[in-house]
Design a protein around this motif. Structure first.
Motif, PDB file in Angstrom:
ATOM      1  N   HIS A 128       0.820  -1.217   0.000  1.00 53.48           N
ATOM      2  CA  HIS A 128       0.000   0.000   0.000  1.00 53.48           C
ATOM      3  C   HIS A 128       0.850   1.262   0.000  1.00 53.48           C
ATOM      4  O   HIS A 128       0.567   2.221  -0.726  1.00 53.48           O
ATOM      5  N   SER A 129       1.900   1.277   0.759  1.00 57.36           N
ATOM      6  CA  SER A 129       2.747   2.479   0.843  1.00 57.36           C
ATOM      7  C   SER A 129       3.619   2.663  -0.402  1.00 57.36           C
ATOM      8  O   SER A 129       4.230   3.715  -0.577  1.00 57.36           O
ATOM      9  N   ASN A 130       3.670   1.665  -1.271  1.00 61.61           N
ATOM     10  CA  ASN A 130       4.498   1.744  -2.481  1.00 61.61           C
ATOM     11  C   ASN A 130       3.735   2.232  -3.706  1.00 61.61           C
ATOM     12  O   ASN A 130       4.316   2.391  -4.777  1.00 61.61           O
ATOM     13  N   ILE A 131       2.447   2.445  -3.576  1.00 61.16           N
ATOM     14  CA  ILE A 131       1.639   2.895  -4.712  1.00 61.16           C
ATOM     15  C   ILE A 131       2.156   4.246  -5.197  1.00 61.16           C
ATOM     16  O   ILE A 131       2.354   5.161  -4.406  1.00 61.16           O
ATOM     17  N   GLN A 132       2.384   4.322  -6.499  1.00 65.02           N
ATOM     18  CA  GLN A 132       2.886   5.545  -7.125  1.00 65.02           C
ATOM     19  C   GLN A 132       1.757   6.157  -7.961  1.00 65.02           C
ATOM     20  O   GLN A 132       1.695   6.002  -9.175  1.00 65.02           O
ATOM     21  N   SER A 133       0.867   6.857  -7.311  1.00 65.48           N
ATOM     22  CA  SER A 133      -0.316   7.416  -7.969  1.00 65.48           C
ATOM     23  C   SER A 133       0.019   8.361  -9.106  1.00 65.48           C
ATOM     24  O   SER A 133      -0.772   8.529 -10.032  1.00 65.48           O
ATOM     25  N   THR A 134       1.193   8.985  -9.056  1.00 64.36           N
ATOM     26  CA  THR A 134       1.560   9.940 -10.106  1.00 64.36           C
ATOM     27  C   THR A 134       1.750   9.267 -11.467  1.00 64.36           C
ATOM     28  O   THR A 134       1.700   9.946 -12.492  1.00 64.36           O
ATOM     29  N   LEU A 135       1.960   7.955 -11.493  1.00 62.16           N
ATOM     30  CA  LEU A 135       2.099   7.235 -12.771  1.00 62.16           C
ATOM     31  C   LEU A 135       0.759   7.031 -13.472  1.00 62.16           C
ATOM     32  O   LEU A 135       0.715   6.814 -14.671  1.00 62.16           O
ATOM     33  N   ILE A 136      -0.312   7.092 -12.722  1.00 61.91           N
ATOM     34  CA  ILE A 136      -1.640   6.760 -13.249  1.00 61.91           C
ATOM     35  C   ILE A 136      -2.265   8.006 -13.875  1.00 61.91           C
ATOM     36  O   ILE A 136      -2.397   9.033 -13.203  1.00 61.91           O
ATOM     37  N   PRO A 137      -2.666   7.919 -15.154  1.00 57.65           N
ATOM     38  CA  PRO A 137      -3.315   9.075 -15.792  1.00 57.65           C
ATOM     39  C   PRO A 137      -4.544   9.530 -15.005  1.00 57.65           C
ATOM     40  O   PRO A 137      -5.246   8.720 -14.390  1.00 57.65           O
ATOM     41  N   LYS A 138      -4.787  10.815 -15.043  1.00 59.81           N
ATOM     42  CA  LYS A 138      -5.874  11.426 -14.262  1.00 59.81           C
ATOM     43  C   LYS A 138      -7.227  10.775 -14.535  1.00 59.81           C
ATOM     44  O   LYS A 138      -7.987  10.530 -13.599  1.00 59.81           O
TER      45      LYS A 138
END
Length: 145
Positions: free
Chosen positions: A26-36
């Motif tokens: 959970h703490s490793n999720i890189q939300s910035t990689l996911i398109p808006k």
């Protein structure tokens, strides 16, 4: 970078298969990689666990695709069966599946793939479910196992 994630990896017939646990990642999720647009769709899920599974799957998949194939455009389109594929690179195929607190991600640049993961409830008679959840060809293969 996928080294930040905790996962089990297996190479199978030209495919890379990864199994990840939500609690471990959970703490490793890189939300910035996911398109808006994808993030917006994921946020519509009612349950936090369902949102987190999808965020983890996309985050891991996109980090892996960037690391291995140098892909950085993760806009998706969908085939007639609603299976997603990358608009920018249709030679790399992927499949994502979820069950309980686990995520399965499979990637191949050699084959079209589909992967599924299911939680096994020992109180359920799985033989009775075959006709409901499997295609006839899958049932034939399952019966041979």
């Amino acid at each position: 970078m996928v080294s930040n994630f905790n996962y089990f990896q297996r190479s199978v017939s030209g495919c890379e298969v990864f199994l990840l646990c939500i609690n471990d990642n959970h703490s490793n999720i890189q939300s910035t990689l996911i398109p808006k647009a994808q993030s917006f769709d994921i946020e519509k899920y009612r349950f936090v666990l369902d949102r987190n599974k999808r965020l983890l799957a996309r985050s891991f998949l996109y980090a892996y695709l960037n690391s291995k194939y140098k892909i950085n455009n993760f806009e998706l389109d969908y085939n007639k069966y609603q299976k997603p594929f990358l608009k920018c690179n249709q030679t790399v195929d992927f499949s994502i599946s979820y069950s309980n607190d686990s995520v399965l991600v499979a990637v191949s640049d050699k084959h079209k793939i589909g992967a599924d993961i299911e939680y096994i409830d020992k109180n359920t008679n799985h033989s009775e479910l075959k006709a409901i959840i499997m295609h006839n060809d899958e049932i034939k293969y399952y019966n041979q196992l």
